[in-house]
Design a protein around this motif. Structure first.
Motif, PDB file in Angstrom:
ATOM      1  N   HIS A 111       0.838  -1.206   0.000  1.00 52.29           N
ATOM      2  CA  HIS A 111       0.000   0.000   0.000  1.00 52.29           C
ATOM      3  C   HIS A 111       0.870   1.253   0.000  1.00 52.29           C
ATOM      4  CE1 HIS A 111      -4.289  -1.362   1.052  1.00 52.29           C
ATOM      5  NE2 HIS A 111      -3.627  -2.409   0.601  1.00 52.29           N
ATOM      6  N   ALA A 117      -3.582  -4.144  -2.794  1.00 55.63           N
ATOM      7  CA  ALA A 117      -3.190  -5.417  -2.183  1.00 55.63           C
ATOM      8  C   ALA A 117      -4.091  -5.709  -0.986  1.00 55.63           C
ATOM      9  CB  ALA A 117      -1.735  -5.356  -1.739  1.00 55.63           C
ATOM     10  N   MET A 119      -4.973  -8.925   2.161  1.00 55.53           N
ATOM     11  CA  MET A 119      -4.612 -10.211   2.750  1.00 55.53           C
ATOM     12  C   MET A 119      -5.885 -11.032   2.875  1.00 55.53           C
ATOM     13  SD  MET A 119      -3.649  -8.765   6.522  1.00 55.53           S
ATOM     14  CE  MET A 119      -3.618 -10.367   7.354  1.00 55.53           C
TER      15      MET A 119
ATOM     16  N   ARG B  41      -9.196   5.031  -3.434  1.00 54.65           N
ATOM     17  CA  ARG B  41      -8.149   4.364  -4.211  1.00 54.65           C
ATOM     18  C   ARG B  41      -6.791   4.485  -3.514  1.00 54.65           C
ATOM     19  NH1 ARG B  41      -4.746   2.096  -5.059  1.00 54.65           N
ATOM     20  NH2 ARG B  41      -3.673   1.399  -6.952  1.00 54.65           N
ATOM     21  N   ILE B  42      -6.480   5.669  -3.014  1.00 51.79           N
ATOM     22  CA  ILE B  42      -5.169   5.866  -2.386  1.00 51.79           C
ATOM     23  C   ILE B  42      -5.080   5.093  -1.061  1.00 51.79           C
ATOM     24  CG2 ILE B  42      -3.587   7.583  -1.385  1.00 51.79           C
ATOM     25  CD1 ILE B  42      -3.759   7.776  -4.406  1.00 51.79           C
ATOM     26  N   SER B  44      -6.785   2.215   0.026  1.00 55.17           N
ATOM     27  CA  SER B  44      -7.666   1.062  -0.211  1.00 55.17           C
ATOM     28  C   SER B  44      -7.647   0.122   0.996  1.00 55.17           C
ATOM     29  CB  SER B  44      -7.230   0.328  -1.474  1.00 55.17           C
ATOM     30  OG  SER B  44      -5.905  -0.119  -1.345  1.00 55.17           O
ATOM     31  N   ALA B  45      -8.675  -0.727   1.056  1.00 54.16           N
ATOM     32  CA  ALA B  45      -8.826  -1.621   2.212  1.00 54.16           C
ATOM     33  C   ALA B  45      -7.766  -2.727   2.188  1.00 54.16           C
ATOM     34  CB  ALA B  45     -10.214  -2.237   2.196  1.00 54.16           C
ATOM     35  N   PRO B  46      -7.308  -3.136   3.375  1.00 57.63           N
ATOM     36  CA  PRO B  46      -6.272  -4.172   3.426  1.00 57.63           C
ATOM     37  C   PRO B  46      -6.827  -5.590   3.359  1.00 57.63           C
ATOM     38  CG  PRO B  46      -6.753  -3.413   5.626  1.00 57.63           C
ATOM     39  CD  PRO B  46      -7.617  -2.605   4.709  1.00 57.63           C
ATOM     40  N   ALA B  47      -8.137  -5.712   3.529  1.00 61.49           N
ATOM     41  CA  ALA B  47      -8.751  -7.048   3.545  1.00 61.49           C
ATOM     42  C   ALA B  47     -10.232  -6.901   3.207  1.00 61.49           C
ATOM     43  CB  ALA B  47      -8.572  -7.695   4.917  1.00 61.49           C
ATOM     44  N   HIS B  51     -13.273  -9.303   7.321  1.00 65.44           N
ATOM     45  CA  HIS B  51     -12.207  -9.148   8.319  1.00 65.44           C
ATOM     46  C   HIS B  51     -12.302  -7.761   8.955  1.00 65.44           C
ATOM     47  CE1 HIS B  51     -10.471 -12.915   7.082  1.00 65.44           C
ATOM     48  NE2 HIS B  51     -10.371 -12.507   5.844  1.00 65.44           N
ATOM     49  N   GLU B  53     -12.006  -6.801  12.032  1.00 64.09           N
ATOM     50  CA  GLU B  53     -10.980  -6.491  13.035  1.00 64.09           C
ATOM     51  C   GLU B  53      -9.700  -5.989  12.361  1.00 64.09           C
ATOM     52  OE1 GLU B  53      -9.704  -9.903  15.286  1.00 64.09           O
ATOM     53  OE2 GLU B  53      -7.923  -8.812  15.935  1.00 64.09           O
ATOM     54  N   ILE B  54      -9.317  -6.662  11.303  1.00 63.76           N
ATOM     55  CA  ILE B  54      -8.100  -6.250  10.588  1.00 63.76           C
ATOM     56  C   ILE B  54      -8.270  -4.836  10.028  1.00 63.76           C
ATOM     57  CG2 ILE B  54      -6.701  -6.690   8.519  1.00 63.76           C
ATOM     58  CD1 ILE B  54      -7.142  -9.671   9.008  1.00 63.76           C
ATOM     59  N   GLU B  57      -8.114  -2.240  12.890  1.00 63.12           N
ATOM     60  CA  GLU B  57      -6.736  -2.029  13.365  1.00 63.12           C
ATOM     61  C   GLU B  57      -5.930  -1.243  12.342  1.00 63.12           C
ATOM     62  OE1 GLU B  57      -5.039  -5.789  14.291  1.00 63.12           O
ATOM     63  OE2 GLU B  57      -6.197  -6.047  16.134  1.00 63.12           O
ATOM     64  N   TRP B  58      -6.164  -1.573  11.092  1.00 67.13           N
ATOM     65  CA  TRP B  58      -5.464  -0.884   9.990  1.00 67.13           C
ATOM     66  C   TRP B  58      -5.743   0.610  10.042  1.00 67.13           C
ATOM     67  CZ3 TRP B  58      -2.349  -2.756   5.985  1.00 67.13           C
ATOM     68  CH2 TRP B  58      -2.153  -1.907   4.908  1.00 67.13           C
ATOM     69  N   VAL B  62      -2.179   1.789  10.868  1.00 65.70           N
ATOM     70  CA  VAL B  62      -1.431   1.839   9.602  1.00 65.70           C
ATOM     71  C   VAL B  62      -1.769   3.084   8.778  1.00 65.70           C
ATOM     72  CG1 VAL B  62      -0.919   0.620   7.447  1.00 65.70           C
ATOM     73  CG2 VAL B  62      -1.296  -0.675   9.556  1.00 65.70           C
ATOM     74  N   GLU B  65       0.275   6.143   9.307  1.00 64.05           N
ATOM     75  CA  GLU B  65       1.629   5.966   8.764  1.00 64.05           C
ATOM     76  C   GLU B  65       1.641   6.204   7.261  1.00 64.05           C
ATOM     77  OE1 GLU B  65       4.659   5.287  10.062  1.00 64.05           O
ATOM     78  OE2 GLU B  65       3.768   5.654  12.021  1.00 64.05           O
ATOM     79  N   LEU B  66       0.655   5.642   6.585  1.00 63.42           N
ATOM     80  CA  LEU B  66       0.578   5.817   5.126  1.00 63.42           C
ATOM     81  C   LEU B  66       0.346   7.288   4.776  1.00 63.42           C
ATOM     82  CD1 LEU B  66      -1.513   2.667   4.094  1.00 63.42           C
ATOM     83  CD2 LEU B  66       0.920   3.062   3.693  1.00 63.42           C
ATOM     84  N   LEU B  69       3.589   9.009   5.076  1.00 65.20           N
ATOM     85  CA  LEU B  69       4.479   8.637   3.972  1.00 65.20           C
ATOM     86  C   LEU B  69       4.127   9.398   2.699  1.00 65.20           C
ATOM     87  CD1 LEU B  69       6.592   6.619   2.681  1.00 65.20           C
ATOM     88  CD2 LEU B  69       4.640   5.148   2.185  1.00 65.20           C
TER      89      LEU B  69
END
Lengths: 123, 141
Positions: A111, A117, A119, B41-42, B44-47, B51, B53-54, B57-58, B62, B65-66, B69
């Motif tokens: 990402h 991407a 999981m 789009r920038i 986007s979901a991690p799962a 999911h 919970e994921i 937490e993301w 996360v 942080e993104l 960045l």
């Protein structure tokens, strides 16, 4: 950067069961036979069943995606290109599978490079 | 326009005014403000939705942080582009030096801009494919 060898070692982590020697009984006066308890852990409890999937994206350039796969997974160019073409032609490619924490880290890195991407839990 | 690899970076010299203005637009083009599509789009979901919970937490750990960045990359590029500030007529023969250590920031910011523009304008696959035909060696996946 993670070398390919490292990834393969992780892929080959024991699946199925592991044996843990947890107790050796020793008394102060006499040495008795050690008691060895065996603990079996299933693959499920080891949580090795996650995969990192990259999805098709009409914007990201092929060369860029190949470079990202090389950087994030340490794959050689040929392998990275194979995965990139799989994404391009089939809409998705499984880049890696293993423990959840590592999968989360890879998805975060992907990402960071702005790839689509996710999981997924392996059924 | 000439592009030369220098010891400490990449130098673009004799910049065309139009290209110079395009480069100056990179930071603004990567802005996702007022565009939910670009934001989706920038970031986007991690799962999948199953999911929760994921994803929660993301969002908590996360996503910030993104954001940092991406913002850092855009700011680095904007700072480099200060070399092009000034009157448009003075762009001719002007040079832009992109330090090697800023290469990743440029890649990131350019990609943010491309993705944001595509999402904001809802370009179809067909419209994007036209670009691929014209630049066959640089097709998108």
């Amino acid at each position: 950067m993670i070398c390919e060898g490292g990834l393969h070692r992780l892929d080959r982590e024991p699946r199925g069961s592991i044996t843990v020697v947890s107790t050796i009984a020793v008394t102060s006066s006499t040495l008795t036979d050690p008691t060895i308890e065996q603990q079996n852990e299933s693959e499920e409890s080891l949580d090795l069943s996650w995969q990192v999937v990259v999805h098709n994206d009409p914007v990201n350039l092929m060369t860029y995606v190949t470079m990202v796969f090389q950087r994030v997974f340490g794959y050689p160019r040929e392998k990275a290109e194979r995965h990139m073409l799989e994404v391009h032609q089939q809409g998705r490619s499984i880049l890696w599978s293993g423990v959840r924490e590592r999968a989360e880290l890879y998805v975060q890195q992907l990402h960071g490079y702005l790839l689509l991407a996710t999981m997924e839990k392996v059924n | 326009m000439e592009i030369c690899r220098r010891k400490d970076g990449l130098e673009i010299s004799e910049l065309d005014p139009f290209l110079a203005e395009l480069l100056r637009q990179i930071p603004a083009s990567s802005s996702i403000e007022n565009s939910p599509a670009a934001k989706r789009r920038i970031f986007s979901a991690p799962a999948g939705d199953e999911h929760k919970e994921i994803c929660a937490e993301w969002k908590l750990y996360v996503l910030p942080e993104l954001e940092r960045l991406f913002r850092s990359a855009t700011e680095t590029v904007a700072a480099d582009l200060e070399q092009l500030s000034g009157n448009e007529k003075t762009f001719a023969n002007r040079s832009l030096l992109i330090p090697t250590k800023h290469a990743d920031a440029w890649l990131n910011a350019l990609n943010q801009a491309r993705l944001t523009i595509a999402a904001r304008n809802d370009f179809s696959d067909g419209e994007l494919a036209i670009t691929i035909d014209r630049r066959s060696d640089q097709g998108a996946i």
